[in-house]
Design a protein around this motif. Structure first.
Motif, PDB file in Angstrom:
ATOM      1  N   GLY A   9       0.782  -1.234   0.000  1.00 35.59           N
ATOM      2  CA  GLY A   9       0.000   0.000   0.000  1.00 35.59           C
ATOM      3  C   GLY A   9       0.809   1.276   0.000  1.00 35.59           C
ATOM      4  O   GLY A   9       1.917   1.347  -0.542  1.00 35.59           O
ATOM      5  N   THR A  10       0.256   2.283   0.641  1.00 41.14           N
ATOM      6  CA  THR A  10       0.779   3.646   0.597  1.00 41.14           C
ATOM      7  C   THR A  10       2.249   3.740   1.001  1.00 41.14           C
ATOM      8  O   THR A  10       3.041   4.386   0.312  1.00 41.14           O
ATOM      9  CB  THR A  10      -0.054   4.565   1.516  1.00 41.14           C
ATOM     10  N   ALA A  48       0.929   9.072  -6.763  1.00 41.15           N
ATOM     11  CA  ALA A  48      -0.484   8.963  -7.127  1.00 41.15           C
ATOM     12  C   ALA A  48      -0.651   8.121  -8.394  1.00 41.15           C
ATOM     13  O   ALA A  48      -1.546   7.278  -8.474  1.00 41.15           O
ATOM     14  CB  ALA A  48      -1.093  10.351  -7.330  1.00 41.15           C
ATOM     15  N   PHE A  49       0.225   8.339  -9.369  1.00 43.10           N
ATOM     16  CA  PHE A  49       0.140   7.587 -10.619  1.00 43.10           C
ATOM     17  C   PHE A  49       0.364   6.096 -10.375  1.00 43.10           C
ATOM     18  O   PHE A  49      -0.419   5.253 -10.820  1.00 43.10           O
ATOM     19  CB  PHE A  49       1.159   8.118 -11.625  1.00 43.10           C
ATOM     20  N   ALA A  53      -2.305   3.125 -10.821  1.00 38.04           N
ATOM     21  CA  ALA A  53      -2.003   2.098 -11.829  1.00 38.04           C
ATOM     22  C   ALA A  53      -1.986   0.698 -11.233  1.00 38.04           C
ATOM     23  O   ALA A  53      -2.275  -0.276 -11.925  1.00 38.04           O
ATOM     24  CB  ALA A  53      -0.658   2.407 -12.492  1.00 38.04           C
ATOM     25  N   LEU A  54      -1.658   0.599  -9.942  1.00 36.95           N
ATOM     26  CA  LEU A  54      -1.571  -0.705  -9.289  1.00 36.95           C
ATOM     27  C   LEU A  54      -2.847  -1.090  -8.553  1.00 36.95           C
ATOM     28  O   LEU A  54      -2.877  -2.078  -7.827  1.00 36.95           O
ATOM     29  CB  LEU A  54      -0.379  -0.722  -8.320  1.00 36.95           C
ATOM     30  N   GLY A  55      -3.898  -0.314  -8.727  1.00 35.29           N
ATOM     31  CA  GLY A  55      -5.183  -0.669  -8.147  1.00 35.29           C
ATOM     32  C   GLY A  55      -5.442  -0.077  -6.781  1.00 35.29           C
ATOM     33  O   GLY A  55      -6.353  -0.517  -6.077  1.00 35.29           O
ATOM     34  N   GLY A  56      -4.670   0.928  -6.404  1.00 35.58           N
ATOM     35  CA  GLY A  56      -4.869   1.568  -5.106  1.00 35.58           C
ATOM     36  C   GLY A  56      -6.024   2.557  -5.144  1.00 35.58           C
ATOM     37  O   GLY A  56      -6.617   2.808  -6.196  1.00 35.58           O
ATOM     38  N   PRO A  57      -6.341   3.150  -3.997  1.00 32.73           N
ATOM     39  CA  PRO A  57      -7.489   4.044  -3.903  1.00 32.73           C
ATOM     40  C   PRO A  57      -7.238   5.444  -4.447  1.00 32.73           C
ATOM     41  O   PRO A  57      -8.173   6.206  -4.621  1.00 32.73           O
ATOM     42  CB  PRO A  57      -7.750   4.094  -2.393  1.00 32.73           C
ATOM     43  N   GLN A  58      -5.984   5.804  -4.714  1.00 34.65           N
ATOM     44  CA  GLN A  58      -5.682   7.144  -5.176  1.00 34.65           C
ATOM     45  C   GLN A  58      -6.196   7.368  -6.593  1.00 34.65           C
ATOM     46  O   GLN A  58      -6.275   6.448  -7.396  1.00 34.65           O
ATOM     47  CB  GLN A  58      -4.166   7.415  -5.152  1.00 34.65           C
ATOM     48  N   ILE A  59      -6.494   8.609  -6.870  1.00 34.48           N
ATOM     49  CA  ILE A  59      -6.899   9.013  -8.212  1.00 34.48           C
ATOM     50  C   ILE A  59      -5.781   9.871  -8.772  1.00 34.48           C
ATOM     51  O   ILE A  59      -5.353  10.845  -8.147  1.00 34.48           O
ATOM     52  CB  ILE A  59      -8.213   9.811  -8.173  1.00 34.48           C
ATOM     53  N   TYR A  60      -5.294   9.502  -9.947  1.00 33.29           N
ATOM     54  CA  TYR A  60      -4.241  10.275 -10.596  1.00 33.29           C
ATOM     55  C   TYR A  60      -4.897  11.389 -11.384  1.00 33.29           C
ATOM     56  O   TYR A  60      -5.698  11.140 -12.280  1.00 33.29           O
ATOM     57  CB  TYR A  60      -3.403   9.386 -11.519  1.00 33.29           C
ATOM     58  N   ALA A  61      -4.550  12.624 -11.041  1.00 33.51           N
ATOM     59  CA  ALA A  61      -5.160  13.779 -11.699  1.00 33.51           C
ATOM     60  C   ALA A  61      -4.122  14.589 -12.478  1.00 33.51           C
ATOM     61  O   ALA A  61      -4.381  15.731 -12.836  1.00 33.51           O
ATOM     62  CB  ALA A  61      -5.843  14.660 -10.659  1.00 33.51           C
ATOM     63  N   GLY A  62      -2.965  14.003 -12.727  1.00 36.47           N
ATOM     64  CA  GLY A  62      -1.927  14.712 -13.467  1.00 36.47           C
ATOM     65  C   GLY A  62      -2.176  14.674 -14.964  1.00 36.47           C
ATOM     66  O   GLY A  62      -3.175  14.141 -15.442  1.00 36.47           O
ATOM     67  N   ARG A  63      -1.235  15.259 -15.688  1.00 33.90           N
ATOM     68  CA  ARG A  63      -1.332  15.270 -17.148  1.00 33.90           C
ATOM     69  C   ARG A  63      -1.201  13.855 -17.688  1.00 33.90           C
ATOM     70  O   ARG A  63      -0.635  12.987 -17.039  1.00 33.90           O
ATOM     71  CB  ARG A  63      -0.213  16.133 -17.737  1.00 33.90           C
ATOM     72  N   ASP A  64      -1.686  13.663 -18.918  1.00 40.46           N
ATOM     73  CA  ASP A  64      -1.500  12.356 -19.534  1.00 40.46           C
ATOM     74  C   ASP A  64      -0.012  12.192 -19.870  1.00 40.46           C
ATOM     75  O   ASP A  64       0.753  13.154 -19.877  1.00 40.46           O
ATOM     76  CB  ASP A  64      -2.395  12.183 -20.765  1.00 40.46           C
TER      77      ASP A  64
END
Length: 122
Positions: A9-10, A48-49, A53-64
């Motif tokens: 996790g984190t 965050a990314f 990407a690994l299925g965690g609870p975070q949401i990636y809000a960065g650029r593509d």
């Protein structure tokens, strides 16, 4: 169970990102990509990314990935070196080879979005 949970996790993601950037910044071929980059901000985005990407609870809000790497002239060799540094960091943290392979498979499709300079075959 997601890879995120399997690797711890984190806290594991934080340790992996810190260890990864220590390796990348010590690599004379990769360090120039990070000159003038605000590393604390970059590490936060990377955590965050990776977590998302690994299925965690975070949401990636960065650029593509294409936008984030535009103009950096990333080569296939640099991409491969980054993946190798990530794999080494994860192995050092005790992540299983199976999970490392699964993580690498998750990152592989990003190559065309990140690599902008094609190297000539020698």
């Amino acid at each position: 169970m997601s890879i995120y949970d399997r690797i711890g996790g984190t806290e594991s993601v934080r340790a992996a990102v810190d260890g990864f950037y220590a390796r990348v910044l010590a690599d004379p071929e990769l360090a120039p990509f990070f000159v003038g980059v605000e590393l604390d901000r970059l590490k936060a985005h990377q955590r965050a990314f990776i977590a998302a990407a690994l299925g965690g609870p975070q949401i990636y809000a960065g650029r593509d990935m294409t936008a984030a790497h535009a103009g950096l002239n990333v080569t296939d060799g640099a991409f491969d070196a980054v993946v190798a540094h990530l794999a080494s960091t994860l192995a050092e943290l005790g992540v299983s080879g199976e999970d490392i392979a699964e993580i690498a498979a998750t990152l592989a499709p990003l190559r065309p979005q990140i690599v902008s300079v094609r190297e000539l075959a020698g």
